[in-house]
Design an enzyme around this catalytic site. Sequence first.
Site, PDB file in Angstrom:
ATOM      1  CB  SER A  95      -0.965  -0.055   1.197  1.00 44.80           C
ATOM      2  OG  SER A  95      -2.012   0.874   1.045  1.00 44.80           O
ATOM      3  CG  MET A  96       2.328   5.353   2.388  1.00 43.65           C
ATOM      4  SD  MET A  96       2.066   6.344   3.888  1.00 43.65           S
ATOM      5  CE  MET A  96       3.135   5.446   5.035  1.00 43.65           C
TER       6      MET A  96
END
Length: 273
Positions: A95-96
């Site tokens: 994700s991030m």
Amino acid sequence: MSETPEDDTWVRSFHNAEPGAAQLICLPHAGGSASFYFPMSRALSPRVDVLAVQYPGRQDRRTDPRIEDIGQLADQITAALRPRLRSSMALFGHSMGAILAFEVTCRLEQQHGIIPTHVFVSGRRAPSTHRHETVHLRDDDGIVAEMRELSGTDARILADEELLRMAMPAIRSDYTAVERYQPGAAAVISAPITALTGDADPRSTLDEVAAWRRHTTGEFATRTFAGGHFFLANHQEAINGLVADRLANDSRSVGQGANKQARTPVQLVTGPE
């Protein structure tokens, strides 16, 4: 375990690694911490030396100033990692963390001439795709609703108001950083990329994930798993095996000097798990 300078707050090592082990740098998701990668470290050691990045503002770094800019985060992570890097080194981000793995690789390649053997980007659409997202502007209840939808946060934390209140500033800062992220003009790396995704991820379509191929001049592959944004929780064994096999192949290539040669793009490879 890897040797850790006393003043180093950025990197965690959980298990011993054998001499000459391939190195895997792991970067957590928004609101996540280094301990998210403890199971992967346990599964891959001692053949792989797993180092997990701890962002400021959480757990033992709770009092450290939070960073709400992906570029600044990537700069500081790169500086913290450089003294530790081995010739056979890869990155894994979810994700991030996928965006940070990519941005750290950009800095390693463009500023320091260091080309990772591989970059694994999990649960994130390509930098060249864009969605207007404003989770970071919601009130606390709105952010919690997002976290529940993605099912990536320990239910005990979501149910514990005190723990949640302690964690919320870091969570909001992470969402601010990733939702305001804009890739630089030179958002292309030489390192090979493998993009991992869930077939029901509400935050990334298969086409958005396939667009990662635009961001490497090296080899590119995708692997699709059943599940949502945190699909890797249900496929940890398969993902550990995929990473271990890829790192073993890459380490052999490094030993043969192949990492010093220009890599040629290959056909997009897809496959359900």
